[in-house]
Design an enzyme around this catalytic site. Structure first.
Site, PDB file in Angstrom:
ATOM      1  N   LEU A  86       0.776  -1.243   0.000  1.00 40.51           N
ATOM      2  CA  LEU A  86       0.000   0.000   0.000  1.00 40.51           C
ATOM      3  C   LEU A  86       0.803   1.287   0.000  1.00 40.51           C
ATOM      4  O   LEU A  86       0.232   2.365  -0.116  1.00 40.51           O
ATOM      5  CB  LEU A  86      -0.965  -0.001   1.194  1.00 40.51           C
ATOM      6  CG  LEU A  86      -1.917  -1.211   1.244  1.00 40.51           C
ATOM      7  CD1 LEU A  86      -2.838  -1.094   2.447  1.00 40.51           C
ATOM      8  CD2 LEU A  86      -2.719  -1.337  -0.043  1.00 40.51           C
ATOM      9  N   LEU A  88       3.582   4.099  -1.417  1.00 39.34           N
ATOM     10  CA  LEU A  88       4.185   4.593  -2.657  1.00 39.34           C
ATOM     11  C   LEU A  88       5.667   4.189  -2.676  1.00 39.34           C
ATOM     12  O   LEU A  88       6.351   4.270  -1.658  1.00 39.34           O
ATOM     13  CB  LEU A  88       4.059   6.123  -2.690  1.00 39.34           C
ATOM     14  CG  LEU A  88       4.059   6.822  -4.039  1.00 39.34           C
ATOM     15  CD1 LEU A  88       2.971   6.295  -4.958  1.00 39.34           C
ATOM     16  CD2 LEU A  88       3.887   8.326  -3.834  1.00 39.34           C
ATOM     17  N   HIS A 105      -3.586  -4.242  -9.706  1.00 43.18           N
ATOM     18  CA  HIS A 105      -4.633  -3.372  -9.158  1.00 43.18           C
ATOM     19  C   HIS A 105      -5.985  -4.023  -9.429  1.00 43.18           C
ATOM     20  O   HIS A 105      -6.217  -4.501 -10.537  1.00 43.18           O
ATOM     21  CB  HIS A 105      -4.556  -1.986  -9.824  1.00 43.18           C
ATOM     22  CG  HIS A 105      -5.529  -1.016  -9.250  1.00 43.18           C
ATOM     23  ND1 HIS A 105      -5.321  -0.407  -8.033  1.00 43.18           N
ATOM     24  CD2 HIS A 105      -6.731  -0.575  -9.706  1.00 43.18           C
ATOM     25  CE1 HIS A 105      -6.360   0.382  -7.773  1.00 43.18           C
ATOM     26  NE2 HIS A 105      -7.226   0.285  -8.767  1.00 43.18           N
TER      27      HIS A 105
END
EC number: 2.1.2.2
Length: 192
Positions: A86, A88, A105
């Site tokens: 989760l 970046l 995704h």
């Protein structure tokens, strides 16, 4: 010499498990390491059951040091695979592994992507938008959430009576079917 994958996950790790199963007896590719930002993530038990080493890290280690990069390089990792991870990805990791970090995704991007769009949040958004189809997108990772170049997309039909669990199940079926196969096709193209 085997090509090596590192899996990043934050939760249960069902996709990570499918990858570990897929490559368990592969003579050319292996899962070398599972990394997580969540010390309670079930993916750690999954990795342990496959006798794959794991590493737990915090925000400081991930964003403020090169420890993760050093660990990946020491293990001779060729490809990074995100499986329900989760956070970046930091710039230093993107620069060290250009075009060699992929993600899955649970929607057909560019719809229903971006920060905060993961897991049930995605499925609920798809249902609330009365979409006739859901799907998955496998894509390269860049500096923004869900904006990297698409590698593969697959769709499933959402029927009128489908609830959240049905939509989630249909999506996971596609993820488990396609992610290991796509990961294998990508890593085979990487020059050692």
């Amino acid at each position: 010499m085997k090509k090596r994958i590192a899996i990043f996950a934050s939760g249960s790790g069902s996709n990570a498990q499918k990858l570990m199963e897929h490559f368990k007896r592969n003579t050319e590719v292996e899962v070398a390491l599972v990394l997580t930002n969540n010390p309670d993530a079930y993916v750690l038990q999954r990795a342990d059951s496959f006798e794959i080493p794991s590493h737990i890290f915090d925000k400081h280690e991930f964003y403020k040091t090169d420890n993760i990069i050093d660990l990946l390089k020491n293990l001779d990792v060729d490809l990074i695979v995100l499986a329900g991870f989760l956070w970046l990805i930091p710039k230093n990791l993107l620069q060290e592994y250009p075009g060699r970090i992929i993600n899955i995704h649970p929607a057909i991007l560019p719809k229903f992507g971006g920060k905060g769009m993961y897991g049930d949040f995605v499925h609920k958004a798809v249902m609330e938008a009365n979409e006739p189809e859901g799907g998955i997108t496998i894509h390269y990772v860049n500096e923004n959430y869900d904006e990297g170049e698409y590698i593969y997309q697959a769709k499933y039909r959402i029927d009128k009576g489908d609830n959240l669990e049905m939509v989630k199940f249909k999506g996971q079926q596609l993820e488990h079917l396609h992610y290991p196969r796509i990961v294998e096709s990508i890593i085979k193209k990487i020059k050692k």
